[in-house]
Design an enzyme around this catalytic site. Structure first.
Site, PDB file in Angstrom:
ATOM      1  N   ASP A 308     -56.982 -43.595  75.463  1.00 43.62           N
ATOM      2  CA  ASP A 308     -55.663 -44.182  75.642  1.00 43.62           C
ATOM      3  C   ASP A 308     -54.707 -43.075  76.099  1.00 43.62           C
ATOM      4  O   ASP A 308     -55.076 -41.895  76.158  1.00 43.62           O
ATOM      5  CB  ASP A 308     -55.201 -44.837  74.327  1.00 43.62           C
ATOM      6  CG  ASP A 308     -54.228 -45.991  74.563  1.00 43.62           C
ATOM      7  OD1 ASP A 308     -53.517 -45.984  75.597  1.00 43.62           O
ATOM      8  OD2 ASP A 308     -54.169 -46.908  73.725  1.00 43.62           O
ATOM      9  N   GLU A 514     -45.974 -52.057  71.231  1.00 42.17           N
ATOM     10  CA  GLU A 514     -46.582 -51.017  70.413  1.00 42.17           C
ATOM     11  C   GLU A 514     -45.743 -50.704  69.162  1.00 42.17           C
ATOM     12  O   GLU A 514     -45.241 -51.608  68.496  1.00 42.17           O
ATOM     13  CB  GLU A 514     -46.901 -49.780  71.269  1.00 42.17           C
ATOM     14  CG  GLU A 514     -47.871 -50.140  72.409  1.00 42.17           C
ATOM     15  CD  GLU A 514     -48.465 -48.947  73.133  1.00 42.17           C
ATOM     16  OE1 GLU A 514     -48.889 -47.981  72.470  1.00 42.17           O
ATOM     17  OE2 GLU A 514     -48.534 -48.984  74.377  1.00 42.17           O
TER      18      GLU A 514
END
Length: 628
Positions: A308, A514
């Protein structure tokens, strides 16, 4: 100087021709050769520098043709909201991608780069793209073929901008809606998440019948490489805290969070992205047992594993505290491509040093590069590295918007329809005297799209892209004789004095993505509660909740006549009006438990303390009606 005889001269010319042919014929450039032979031929020609370059993914903002050439960069990405220009056209996107690609191709071996982007509910970074409902709404539909069609449409829109790779789907099993990424998860039930992996053949194409398990597959220029993410357990962290620790036994991990990876690999997914989260205290980005031993060796996954964004940096706390160690741990765990994304020379220098000092074996580098090249060969990047504008008309096409509208209709869940003893309020009559539309989310395209829309966090307002707000959809649907009055946050006197036939109140959460979306209370944002009170205490009302997860609604239920969960529907809110006014019936069933209070969490179907406001699988239905 003596003369050559004709036979000798002919022989020399033949040798020169043969040598020239040998020099120009490169097996790896021959699409007729088997992929394995092409990979071996190319890797035999590559230097360490060229191999490490393939493992690097950098952000568009730091990429130039010169950088691509100098460092042999293997991949570029657009992070959330990273665009070549505001409201950029497909042509602007294609030109930008091609310029970078030409830089990559100008190297001696001509290895194309692969450009990736977060297309997680349609091609969501791009102006005028079709924005589909977020996954939380799609899970409600329990319709894998619908999701496959969404994958097909998304692939065409991503390719319209010259991009061949999307960081989707998210196959997290969200077990706690306090998590800020819960809307990226199809369900708390892994079986629904598994069914929804049908988006992968939508994005990549249907796997040929004779395919070997674990081999990546992308069917040509109208399809894109997909990415199953985030491996593994991202949806199970303590209290739903993003990037946190998932405390669960191995059998729990394998039975809840892993199953959708089995389906994804079986369907030929090209890439897998590792999760920021930890499993029982060990960072997934450093977990060799799960990334290499399990995913690669046991499940036989043959695509590439990608980190990521700054994922290896976050192996240490604080992030980037010991970068050389992070590179060693991340690459050593089995990560093949690293989303660096900005300080790429640090990564290249550290990885080069680790290999030269024999801390990371050359075999690990070769495994990574072999996997990256396999995906590039399989998807035809070597044959068609440059994009064109032949698919530009696919971006935001009417056909795709109709598909999104269908998805919105099927994603709605009717939670209440009439107070106890009252007759149902829905479907609403199209022809009446005067109706009120109220609420912070009624005329706000950005709010109904949510996070990961044009920008990373999403944004409010109606100027971010092209679409239909709930208010506009209502106006499009009612009889021309019906007066529609819009007041975002009316006071009680306004409502009482206007003699409305009924009201539609649209409230919910602001956009987020997020960690910014992590919430311990899960409340409807102000002034939503006061709008519900002022309107619903004075007139019959339907409340439509626009949110990325179940929110605390119990305190207002007694004043609400009808309640609809619309999740984050995207640009095509006409689908909401289609169902409110009875052109179609409500069919959606909750794919998540709707709690009474946040204090009950985590609470999932099957738990011993299960006491929801609305249980998993709940959803009232209505029949379509014919009306003018």
């Amino acid at each position: 100087m003596g003369k050559f005889s004709m036979p000798v001269l002919g022989f020399l010319l033949f040798c020169c021709w043969a040598a020239f042919t040998e020099a120009t014929y490169m097996k790896y450039k021959d699409p007729k050769q088997p992929v394995g032979a092409r990979i071996k031929d190319l890797m035999d020609r590559m230097t360490l520098e060229e191999k490490i370059g393939q493992m690097v993914q950098i952000e568009r903002a730091v990429a130039t043709p010169d950088v691509m050439k100098k460092y042999f960069i293997g991949s570029v990405l657009s992070g959330g909201g990273s665009v070549p220009a505001t409201k950029a056209t497909p042509e602007t996107w294609v030109n930008m991608v091609n310029e970078l690609q030409k830089g990559a191709l100008s190297n001696r071996l001509g290895i194309p780069m692969i450009y990736g982007i977060d297309a997680v509910h349609g091609h969501n970074n791009v102006y005028n793209a079709t924005i589909f409902p977020h996954n939380i709404g799609l899970g409600v539909t329990r319709d894998p073929q619908l999701v496959k069609r969404i994958g097909e449409a998304t692939a065409l829109e991503v390719r319209a901008t010259g991009i061949p790779y999307a960081f989707a789907p998210c196959i997290a099993v969200c077990r706690d809606p306090r998590w800020g990424r819960c809307y990226e998860s199809y369900s708390e039930d892994h079986k629904i998440v598994q069914a929804m992996t049908e988006i992968i053949p939508g994005l990549q194409g249907d796997l040929p019948a004779n395919s070997k398990n674990g081999i990546p597959f992308v069917a040509g220029k109208n399809k894109i490489a997909a990415c199953a993410k985030h491996f593994v357990g991202d949806g199970g962290t303590t209290k739903g805290i993003n990037e946190n620790n998932t405390v669960i036994s191995l059998s729990g991990l394998l039975n809840i969070h892993m199953p959708a990876y089995y389906d994804s690999i079986r369907k030929g997914v090209a890439t897998v992205m590792v999760s920021y989260s930890s499993w029982n205290g060990e960072k997934m980005h450093a977990n060799r047992a799960l990334v290499t031993d399990f995913l690669k060796n046991k499940l036989k996954f043959r695509g590439f594993v990608i980190s990521d964004w700054e994922g290896i940096d976050r192996i240490t706390s604080p992030p980037h505290a010991n970068y050389s160690y992070s590179v060693e741990a991340g690459v050593g765990a089995g990560i093949d491509m690293v989303m660096v994304p900005n300080y790429y020379t640090d990564f290249i220098d550290d990885l080069t040093s680790l290999v030269k000092n024999k801390i990371i074996p050359m075999s690990r580098i070769d495994d990574a590069v072999r996997r990256i090249l396999r995906v590039k060969f399989v998807m035809g990047l070597f044959e068609n590295p440059l994009a064109d504008l032949s698919l530009a008309n696919q971006l935001g096409s009417q056909e795709h918007r109709e598909l999104a509208r269908e998805a919105v209709r099927k994603s709605l869940v009717l939670l209440q329809n009439g107070k106890s003893g009252d007759k149902p309020l829905l479907p609403l009559p199209k022809k009446t005297t005067k109706i009120l539309v109220a609420g912070s989310h009624a005329d706000n395209l950005g709010y109904q799209c949510g996070g990961w829309t044009i920008t990373w966090q999403g944004q409010g307002g109606n100027d971010l892209t092209i679409g239909t707000t709930v208010l506009k959809a209502i106006k499009n649907t009612v009889n021309p004789a019906t007066q529609v009055v819009y007041n975002e946050n009316p006071d009680a006197n306004f409502v009482k004095s206007n003699k409305f036939s009924y009201a539609i109140v649209v409230v919910g959460e602001p956009p987020y993505a997020e960690t910014a979306g992590d919430s311990m209370n899960l409340t409807i944002s102000e002034p939503g509660p006061s709008t519900i009170k002022n309107v619903c205490e004075a007139v019959k009302c339907v409340v439509v909740v626009i949110s990325g997860r179940p929110v605390v609604i119990q305190p207002y239920l007694s004043t609400i006549d009808a309640l609809v969960a619309a999740w984050l529907p995207g640009t095509e809110s006409q689908g909401i009006a289609d169902v409110l006014f009875g052109d179609y019936g409500f069919t959606g069933k909750l794919a998540r438990t709707w709690m009474k209070t946040a204090e009950q969490l985590p609470m999932n179907v099957g738990d011993p303390h299960y006491d929801p406001l609305f249980p998993f699988g709940f959803g009232l239905t209505t029949k379509p009606i014919k009306q003018n």
